[in-house]
Design a protein around this motif. Structure first.
Motif, mmCIF file in Angstrom:
data_model
loop_
_atom_site.group_PDB
_atom_site.id
_atom_site.type_symbol
_atom_site.label_atom_id
_atom_site.label_comp_id
_atom_site.label_asym_id
_atom_site.label_seq_id
_atom_site.Cartn_x
_atom_site.Cartn_y
_atom_site.Cartn_z
ATOM 1 N N THR A 13 83.003 61.309 25.608
ATOM 2 C CA THR A 13 82.851 60.145 24.736
ATOM 3 C C THR A 13 84.100 60.007 23.878
ATOM 4 O O THR A 13 84.782 60.991 23.577
ATOM 5 C CB THR A 13 81.616 60.265 23.813
ATOM 6 N N ASN A 53 79.044 53.036 29.616
ATOM 7 C CA ASN A 53 78.773 51.877 28.765
ATOM 8 C C ASN A 53 79.707 50.753 29.204
ATOM 9 O O ASN A 53 80.707 50.994 29.886
ATOM 10 C CB ASN A 53 78.943 52.203 27.280
ATOM 11 N N ASN A 54 79.359 49.533 28.856
ATOM 12 C CA ASN A 54 80.224 48.399 29.189
ATOM 13 C C ASN A 54 81.487 48.495 28.345
ATOM 14 O O ASN A 54 81.424 48.773 27.150
ATOM 15 C CB ASN A 54 79.508 47.074 28.913
ATOM 16 N N THR A 55 82.645 48.280 28.973
ATOM 17 C CA THR A 55 83.917 48.339 28.263
ATOM 18 C C THR A 55 84.707 47.057 28.509
ATOM 19 O O THR A 55 84.535 46.392 29.530
ATOM 20 C CB THR A 55 84.760 49.548 28.704
ATOM 21 N N SER A 115 87.939 48.017 24.145
ATOM 22 C CA SER A 115 87.370 49.371 24.173
ATOM 23 C C SER A 115 88.478 50.377 24.498
ATOM 24 O O SER A 115 89.535 50.005 25.007
ATOM 25 C CB SER A 115 86.312 49.483 25.281
ATOM 26 N N ASN A 138 81.716 47.553 33.673
ATOM 27 C CA ASN A 138 80.331 47.691 33.236
ATOM 28 C C ASN A 138 79.820 49.103 33.446
ATOM 29 O O ASN A 138 80.348 49.854 34.274
ATOM 30 C CB ASN A 138 79.440 46.707 34.003
ATOM 31 N N SER A 139 78.784 49.437 32.721
ATOM 32 C CA SER A 139 78.132 50.732 32.881
ATOM 33 C C SER A 139 77.774 50.931 34.353
ATOM 34 O O SER A 139 77.198 50.047 34.980
ATOM 35 C CB SER A 139 76.876 50.768 32.015
ATOM 36 N N ASP A 197 84.150 52.231 21.245
ATOM 37 C CA ASP A 197 83.538 53.372 21.928
ATOM 38 C C ASP A 197 83.546 53.253 23.453
ATOM 39 O O ASP A 197 83.369 52.174 24.014
ATOM 40 C CB ASP A 197 82.091 53.535 21.470
ATOM 41 N N ARG A 198 83.742 54.423 24.091
ATOM 42 C CA ARG A 198 83.625 54.532 25.545
ATOM 43 C C ARG A 198 82.918 55.842 25.858
ATOM 44 O O ARG A 198 83.176 56.863 25.236
ATOM 45 C CB ARG A 198 85.000 54.535 26.218
#
Length: 195
Positions: free
Chosen positions: A56, A87-89, A93, A138-139, A159-160
């Motif tokens: 993370t 997670n979506n970036t 991000s 995308n996630s 966040d990533r």
């Protein structure tokens, strides 16, 4: 099996947790299809370089930016990095930039110190000459790229979260199973007494 311990982010806003290589997560990522793609790239046997991990990058925890923000190479060895976004970036991000076609060049005998003026100038020229891919999506999106011999850098933002693992074409760089050679020797020489 021991459970993974969740740690807090370090001063760079990063946290990394090793995952069990026998977990269902790894089995769903490392499929026959991914094995075939990697085998075709290396055209030889390859190794898992290090433990698969959950990583993370948390913006609010970031006090300093890590030097991965400079264009760099991972050891000049054809190390493939596999990233699964959790997670979506977006471009805002934390994400990776990869300069396309740079993995086709041998960097082995060149100075690739990420902070050297010469390498920074060379990276800038390469980024202007070639397409620069952004590892955003995308996630669940999966990316595979040659981080060992391809010029890339981290861009810091929101966040990533991702699952990340590396593959190497040489056993020398594969740190994941440090007892591999000893076990192979024991299995090969089962009729000998080895101390």
């Amino acid at each position: 099996r021991p459970k993974e311990t969740v740690k807090s982010s370090n001063k760079f806003g990063k946290c990394s947790i090793d995952l069990d290589i026998n977990s269902e997560i790894f089995k769903s990522i490392f499929t026959k299809e991914s094995y075939t793609i990697i085998s075709n790239y290396y055209k030889r046997q390859f190794w898992v370089r290090n433990s698969p991990c959950l990583k993370t990058d948390i913006q609010k925890d970031r006090k300093e930016e890590y030097d991965q923000g400079f264009y760099h190479l991972d050891h000049c060895e054809r190390q493939l990095s596999l990233v699964v976004l959790l997670n979506n970036t977006t471009n805002q991000s934390t994400h990776t930039l990869f300069i396309n076609k740079t993995n086709q060049k041998s960097w082995f005998f060149q100075n690739h110190n990420r902070k050297s003026i010469k390498f920074m100038k060379k990276s800038k020229q390469l980024s202007e000459k070639n397409t620069v891919s952004k590892i955003v999506g995308n996630s669940g999106d999966v990316f595979l790229f040659d981080a060992g011999n391809g010029v890339h850098k981290g861009c810091y933002g929101s966040d990533r979260a991702m699952i990340h693992l590396n593959f190497a074409q040489m056993r020398y760089y594969a740190e994941y199973n440090e007892n591999y050679e000893k076990i192979q020797l024991l299995n090969k020489n089962t009729h000998y007494d080895i101390h």
